[in-house]
Design a protein around this motif. Structure first.
Motif, PDB file in Angstrom:
ATOM      1  N   ASP A   1       0.804  -1.219   0.000  1.00  0.00           N
ATOM      2  CA  ASP A   1       0.000   0.000   0.000  1.00  0.00           C
ATOM      3  C   ASP A   1       0.838   1.271   0.000  1.00  0.00           C
ATOM      4  OD1 ASP A   1      -2.411  -1.246  -0.133  1.00  0.00           O
ATOM      5  OD2 ASP A   1      -3.057  -0.797   1.917  1.00  0.00           O
ATOM      6  N   LYS A   2       2.088   1.181   0.491  1.00  0.00           N
ATOM      7  CA  LYS A   2       2.922   2.370   0.552  1.00  0.00           C
ATOM      8  C   LYS A   2       3.679   2.628  -0.744  1.00  0.00           C
ATOM      9  CE  LYS A   2       3.418   2.303   5.578  1.00  0.00           C
ATOM     10  NZ  LYS A   2       4.333   2.362   6.736  1.00  0.00           N
ATOM     11  N   ASP A   3       3.535   1.751  -1.714  1.00  0.00           N
ATOM     12  CA  ASP A   3       4.086   1.991  -3.044  1.00  0.00           C
ATOM     13  C   ASP A   3       3.185   2.972  -3.790  1.00  0.00           C
ATOM     14  OD1 ASP A   3       6.199   0.312  -2.604  1.00  0.00           O
ATOM     15  OD2 ASP A   3       5.411  -1.362  -3.786  1.00  0.00           O
ATOM     16  N   VAL A   4       3.642   3.371  -4.962  1.00  0.00           N
ATOM     17  CA  VAL A   4       2.877   4.273  -5.821  1.00  0.00           C
ATOM     18  C   VAL A   4       2.735   3.609  -7.187  1.00  0.00           C
ATOM     19  CG1 VAL A   4       2.808   6.571  -6.880  1.00  0.00           C
ATOM     20  CG2 VAL A   4       3.758   6.281  -4.585  1.00  0.00           C
ATOM     21  N   ALA A   5       1.544   3.706  -7.763  1.00  0.00           N
ATOM     22  CA  ALA A   5       1.302   3.072  -9.061  1.00  0.00           C
ATOM     23  C   ALA A   5       1.471   4.028 -10.233  1.00  0.00           C
ATOM     24  CB  ALA A   5      -0.111   2.466  -9.095  1.00  0.00           C
TER      25      ALA A   5
ATOM     26  N   SER B   1      -1.564  -5.582 -21.478  1.00  0.00           N
ATOM     27  CA  SER B   1      -1.131  -4.188 -21.385  1.00  0.00           C
ATOM     28  C   SER B   1      -0.939  -3.736 -19.938  1.00  0.00           C
ATOM     29  CB  SER B   1      -2.142  -3.268 -22.080  1.00  0.00           C
ATOM     30  OG  SER B   1      -3.370  -3.236 -21.364  1.00  0.00           O
ATOM     31  N   LEU B   2      -1.441  -4.510 -18.977  1.00  0.00           N
ATOM     32  CA  LEU B   2      -1.286  -4.153 -17.562  1.00  0.00           C
ATOM     33  C   LEU B   2       0.110  -4.461 -17.039  1.00  0.00           C
ATOM     34  CD1 LEU B   2      -4.680  -5.405 -16.051  1.00  0.00           C
ATOM     35  CD2 LEU B   2      -4.050  -3.075 -16.685  1.00  0.00           C
ATOM     36  N   ILE B   3       0.849  -5.299 -17.770  1.00  0.00           N
ATOM     37  CA  ILE B   3       2.195  -5.671 -17.333  1.00  0.00           C
ATOM     38  C   ILE B   3       3.187  -4.563 -17.672  1.00  0.00           C
ATOM     39  CG2 ILE B   3       4.120  -7.241 -17.764  1.00  0.00           C
ATOM     40  CD1 ILE B   3       2.264  -9.501 -17.901  1.00  0.00           C
ATOM     41  N   GLY B   4       3.987  -4.185 -16.667  1.00  0.00           N
ATOM     42  CA  GLY B   4       4.992  -3.151 -16.879  1.00  0.00           C
ATOM     43  C   GLY B   4       6.192  -3.395 -15.984  1.00  0.00           C
ATOM     44  N   GLU B   5       6.980  -2.353 -15.779  1.00  0.00           N
ATOM     45  CA  GLU B   5       8.175  -2.489 -14.950  1.00  0.00           C
ATOM     46  C   GLU B   5       8.515  -1.151 -14.313  1.00  0.00           C
ATOM     47  OE1 GLU B   5      11.707  -1.759 -18.221  1.00  0.00           O
ATOM     48  OE2 GLU B   5      10.960  -3.817 -17.958  1.00  0.00           O
ATOM     49  N   VAL B   6       9.250  -1.220 -13.209  1.00  0.00           N
ATOM     50  CA  VAL B   6       9.770  -0.030 -12.559  1.00  0.00           C
ATOM     51  C   VAL B   6      11.259  -0.261 -12.337  1.00  0.00           C
ATOM     52  CG1 VAL B   6       9.172  -0.928 -10.267  1.00  0.00           C
ATOM     53  CG2 VAL B   6       9.586   1.508 -10.553  1.00  0.00           C
TER      54      VAL B   6
ATOM     55  N   GLN C   1      11.793  -4.176 -11.845  1.00  0.00           N
ATOM     56  CA  GLN C   1      10.806  -4.922 -11.065  1.00  0.00           C
ATOM     57  C   GLN C   1       9.479  -4.973 -11.805  1.00  0.00           C
ATOM     58  OE1 GLN C   1      10.225  -3.404  -7.104  1.00  0.00           O
ATOM     59  NE2 GLN C   1       8.649  -4.895  -6.562  1.00  0.00           N
ATOM     60  N   LEU C   2       8.842  -6.115 -11.759  1.00  0.00           N
ATOM     61  CA  LEU C   2       7.554  -6.304 -12.427  1.00  0.00           C
ATOM     62  C   LEU C   2       6.482  -5.423 -11.787  1.00  0.00           C
ATOM     63  CD1 LEU C   2       5.657  -7.984 -14.350  1.00  0.00           C
ATOM     64  CD2 LEU C   2       5.363  -9.564 -12.414  1.00  0.00           C
ATOM     65  N   THR C   3       5.657  -4.803 -12.618  1.00  0.00           N
ATOM     66  CA  THR C   3       4.488  -4.076 -12.133  1.00  0.00           C
ATOM     67  C   THR C   3       3.239  -4.597 -12.839  1.00  0.00           C
ATOM     68  OG1 THR C   3       4.643  -2.316 -13.802  1.00  0.00           O
ATOM     69  CG2 THR C   3       5.825  -1.975 -11.730  1.00  0.00           C
ATOM     70  N   ILE C   4       2.116  -4.542 -12.124  1.00  0.00           N
ATOM     71  CA  ILE C   4       0.816  -4.865 -12.703  1.00  0.00           C
ATOM     72  C   ILE C   4      -0.067  -3.640 -12.533  1.00  0.00           C
ATOM     73  CG2 ILE C   4      -1.199  -6.387 -12.659  1.00  0.00           C
ATOM     74  CD1 ILE C   4       1.318  -7.832 -13.503  1.00  0.00           C
ATOM     75  N   ASP C   5      -0.455  -3.031 -13.645  1.00  0.00           N
ATOM     76  CA  ASP C   5      -1.204  -1.775 -13.646  1.00  0.00           C
ATOM     77  C   ASP C   5      -0.491  -0.727 -12.785  1.00  0.00           C
ATOM     78  OD1 ASP C   5      -3.264  -0.142 -14.520  1.00  0.00           O
ATOM     79  OD2 ASP C   5      -4.543  -0.578 -12.789  1.00  0.00           O
ATOM     80  N   GLY C   6       0.836  -0.746 -12.843  1.00  0.00           N
ATOM     81  CA  GLY C   6       1.655   0.235 -12.135  1.00  0.00           C
ATOM     82  C   GLY C   6       2.113  -0.182 -10.757  1.00  0.00           C
ATOM     83  N   TRP C   7       1.488  -1.208 -10.175  1.00  0.00           N
ATOM     84  CA  TRP C   7       1.846  -1.619  -8.814  1.00  0.00           C
ATOM     85  C   TRP C   7       3.009  -2.600  -8.829  1.00  0.00           C
ATOM     86  CZ3 TRP C   7       0.184   0.764  -4.600  1.00  0.00           C
ATOM     87  CH2 TRP C   7      -0.995   1.521  -4.680  1.00  0.00           C
ATOM     88  N   PRO C   8       4.117  -2.277  -8.137  1.00  0.00           N
ATOM     89  CA  PRO C   8       5.244  -3.215  -8.056  1.00  0.00           C
ATOM     90  C   PRO C   8       4.831  -4.514  -7.387  1.00  0.00           C
ATOM     91  CG  PRO C   8       5.929  -1.003  -7.402  1.00  0.00           C
ATOM     92  CD  PRO C   8       4.436  -0.978  -7.508  1.00  0.00           C
TER      93      PRO C   8
END
Length: 311
Positions: free
Chosen positions: A99-103, A135-140, A148-155
């Motif tokens: 929850d303390k991450d940012v999307a 399209s929800l898969i991304g990275e940070v 790091q893998l992200t899903i809809d922006g969430w790590p």
């Protein structure tokens, strides 16, 4: 000569230890990771729980895989009884969000000791679950340069105490860590409908109440005018189903879904205008002990017909 040799050896050994210590320290050091927009560092996270048991670090296949930063591979969707649909890696280990991450933009606030308990999932090699929105898969990009893998922006993270595929021991830790749904939201089971249906192995599709208990019809009732012939002591064995909003139903034919006033002033639900009941002899969801009782009580089909009743 012996003294010089011993001194040289001690110096070399000390240098090796120092190098090893420095390398380990660098592995866990650093500020918060940021997305491609480089929004800057953030404070280290807390409330992440401990990866260690009493007397030492946690061990097991799950922790070893997580600590090694293994690629997630082909992501999958598992169904958990309490959480509903949960996102997992290719080995079946649950993926979590913080929850303390940012999307937006993506940023991880799990650093330092947090990473011992919540190893980040590498972005490399991760592919979408079958039928999911790729399209929800991304990275940070983290502070150490890893992706790091992200899903809809969430790590995404694994949990060090999950030792077997399907474990969800990280759910709710610190009130900030939650299993991820396939769309990156927090996994949570849908609230059961007031009336829905389930597939019974012997009776086929039948209606159940909010608790999953089988719903029945009484052949001595009437549908028009709506009238219940089950009164007095009968209701102790066959409790009347209380009113349910039409919009709080799934799989049940809505035509004829209504309530009516019983002689005692209470209201009862109907399916296809037929009064419906549960059975006191059913102890848990899935029981159908009331089926065929007295040749007058039968489970209800989604259209309101009595299942298995003689024609």
């Amino acid at each position: 000569m012996k003294t010089s040799w011993r001194s040289a050896s001690l110096v070399a050994a000390a240098a090796a230890v120092l190098a090893l210590t420095t390398a380990c320290g660098q592995e866990q050091a650093g500020s918060a990771s940021t997305g491609s927009q480089n929004v800057g560092a953030a404070a280290a996270a807390d409330g992440y729980g401990s990866a260690s048991g009493e007397g030492g670090a946690a061990t097991g296949a799950g922790q070893q895989a997580a600590a090694a930063g293994e690629a997630a591979g082909q992501l999958a969707v598992a169904t958990d009884k309490k959480l509903g649909e949960v996102l997992t890696d290719s080995a079946g280990f649950t993926l979590y969000r913080f929850d303390k991450d940012v999307a937006e933009p993506p940023r991880s606030n799990c650093e330092g000791d947090c990473l011992k308990t919540w190893p980040p999932v590498p972005a490399d090699g991760a592919t979408a679950p079958a039928g999911a929105d790729a399209s929800l898969i991304g990275e940070v990009t983290r502070s150490d340069g890893t992706k790091q893998l992200t899903i809809d922006g969430w790590p995404m993270y694994r949990y060090a105490k999950d030792t077997a595929a399907g474990d969800t021991k990280g759910q709710g830790v610190g009130g900030t860590w939650f299993a991820s749904a396939p769309d990156g939201k927090k996994a949570e089971a849908a609230e059961p409908a007031g009336l829905s249906t389930r597939k019974d192995p012997e009776l086929g599709e039948i209606v159940v109440d909010k608790k999953g208990m089988t719903v029945y019809r009484f052949m001595k009732d009437s549908a028009w005018p709506v009238k219940s012939a089950c009164t007095g002591a009968c209701l102790e064995k066959w409790p009347a189903v209380a009113p349910v909003d039409k919009n709080d139903t799934r799989g049940v034919v809505k035509k004829g879904l209504m309530t009516f006033d019983r002689p005692d002033g209470t209201q009862q639900m109907t399916v296809d205008c037929w009064p419906i009941y549960t059975f006191a002899g059913d102890r848990e969801p899935g029981d159908t002990n009331g089926q065929g009782v007295g040749g007058t009580w039968y489970a209800v089909a989604p259209d309101g017909k009595p299942v298995g009743a003689p024609k």
